[in-house]
Motif scaffolding. Structure first.
Motif, mmCIF file in Angstrom:
data_model
loop_
_atom_site.group_PDB
_atom_site.id
_atom_site.type_symbol
_atom_site.label_atom_id
_atom_site.label_comp_id
_atom_site.label_asym_id
_atom_site.label_seq_id
_atom_site.Cartn_x
_atom_site.Cartn_y
_atom_site.Cartn_z
ATOM 1 N N ASN A 219 0.856 -1.143 0.034
ATOM 2 C CA ASN A 219 0.042 0.178 -0.174
ATOM 3 C C ASN A 219 0.706 1.106 -0.050
ATOM 4 O O ASN A 219 0.268 2.362 0.064
ATOM 5 N N GLN A 220 2.202 1.133 0.001
ATOM 6 C CA GLN A 220 2.962 2.356 -0.199
ATOM 7 C C GLN A 220 3.344 2.612 -1.573
ATOM 8 O O GLN A 220 4.189 3.369 -1.978
ATOM 9 N N MET A 221 2.826 1.868 -2.705
ATOM 10 C CA MET A 221 3.139 2.153 -3.994
ATOM 11 C C MET A 221 2.119 2.996 -4.556
ATOM 12 O O MET A 221 1.001 2.786 -3.943
ATOM 13 N N ASN A 222 2.335 3.855 -5.351
ATOM 14 C CA ASN A 222 1.160 4.770 -6.246
ATOM 15 C C ASN A 222 1.301 4.465 -7.627
ATOM 16 O O ASN A 222 1.997 4.962 -8.390
ATOM 17 N N CYS A 223 0.339 3.562 -7.998
ATOM 18 C CA CYS A 223 0.316 3.127 -9.278
ATOM 19 C C CYS A 223 -0.560 3.802 -10.332
ATOM 20 O O CYS A 223 -1.597 4.151 -9.802
ATOM 21 N N PRO A 224 -0.087 4.049 -11.606
ATOM 22 C CA PRO A 224 -1.119 4.525 -12.413
ATOM 23 C C PRO A 224 -2.288 3.770 -12.843
ATOM 24 O O PRO A 224 -2.182 2.422 -12.896
ATOM 25 N N LEU A 225 -3.511 4.316 -12.866
ATOM 26 C CA LEU A 225 -4.614 3.508 -13.249
ATOM 27 C C LEU A 225 -4.823 3.700 -14.786
ATOM 28 O O LEU A 225 -4.512 4.537 -15.343
ATOM 29 N N PRO A 226 -5.558 2.542 -15.167
ATOM 30 C CA PRO A 226 -5.816 2.503 -16.784
ATOM 31 C C PRO A 226 -6.937 3.809 -17.000
ATOM 32 O O PRO A 226 -7.664 4.095 -16.535
ATOM 33 N N PRO A 227 -6.288 4.790 -18.215
ATOM 34 C CA PRO A 227 -7.170 5.918 -18.789
ATOM 35 C C PRO A 227 -8.234 5.020 -19.241
ATOM 36 O O PRO A 227 -8.154 3.693 -19.824
#
Length: 251
Positions: A219-227
């Protein structure tokens, strides 16, 4: 029918994935990501390591502040005794399916093209990522065009696809999945010129190598979400599904 060679290669990939996510610098080991206010100096090593064991790993990173664009200094703490490491059981997979090894093409776009990607911890705000091209392929006679961006993964240049499909949140990780592809050379085969925007190179897109994003492990990662343009209107049953932890464990 799946060839024995394809199955053996896929098993090797699965083994490599487990080693990667459970390594000291793997996503399961990440216990802290800290960002200083934009413009502030980096936190010193002693302060960053406060309360951490001697074998914890400290790494540094930077990003642009989402509001001002000013540089933010950050650091991460990695521990192989993290709660996620201790609770980790396995990554769940779909069976290897040769039907999801698709012929396609990588089509170069203008160098200035930037696509806004929402990230999981940014409360709906977006960060512009430079998109070098589109991955174009067909499924059941319909052509799909998904944005891919350049990244460095495992020490080599890759194309990264952040995509969603109808399995998300039902069978696979809810926030979408990633796919990393070898970056095709920017030389048009058989010619002595570089590719121009609109030119394309054939590429094989193997969705059996789709992965759960790092935020599915920490939960310490900040991942991009699919556009929106990268969300497929059908279930894509290939690759990794989700991460299985011990009963009762939550990220």
């Amino acid at each position: 029918m799946v060839s024995s060679t394809a199955l053996a290669e896929h098993d090797l990939w699965i083994d490599a994935r487990r080693k990667k996510v459970t390594a000291l610098d793997g996503a399961l080991s990440l216990v802290l990501t800290h960002w200083s206010p934009a413009g502030d100096p980096p936190v010193d090593d002693v302060t960053a390591r406060e309360g951490q064991p001697a074998d914890a790993v400290l790494t540094r990173l930077q990003r642009a502040d989402i509001e001002t664009g000013a540089t933010q200094e950050g650091y991460r703490i990695w521990r192989q005794d993290s709660p996620a490491q201790q609770a980790f059981h396995e990554i769940e997979y779909y069976d290897h399916d040769p039907a999801w090894v698709l012929p396609g093409r990588f089509e170069l776009v203008d160098d200035e093209r930037v696509v806004p990607f929402e990230h999981i911890k940014d409360d709906g705000a977006t960060r512009g990522l430079p998109v070098s091209g589109d991955l174009v392929f067909e499924v059941e006679g319909t052509e799909y065009r998904l944005n891919a961006f350049d990244t460095n993964y495992g020490g080599s240049s890759k194309l990264q696809l952040v995509f969603g499909d109808r399995t998300n949140g039902v069978e696979s990780y809810g926030a979408g999945r990633f796919l990393f592809l070898d970056h095709p050379a920017f030389d048009a085969p058989g010619t002595d010129r570089e590719l121009a925007p609109g030119d394309s190179i054939p590429i094989t897109i193997d969705f059996n190598r789709a992965t759960v994003p790092p935020c599915g492990f920490s939960n310490q990662m900040n991942c991009p979400l699919p556009p929106l343009q990268n969300r497929l209107p059908f279930p894509l049953r290939a690759g990794e599904k989700r991460v299985r932890f011990a009963d009762g464990f939550r990220l």
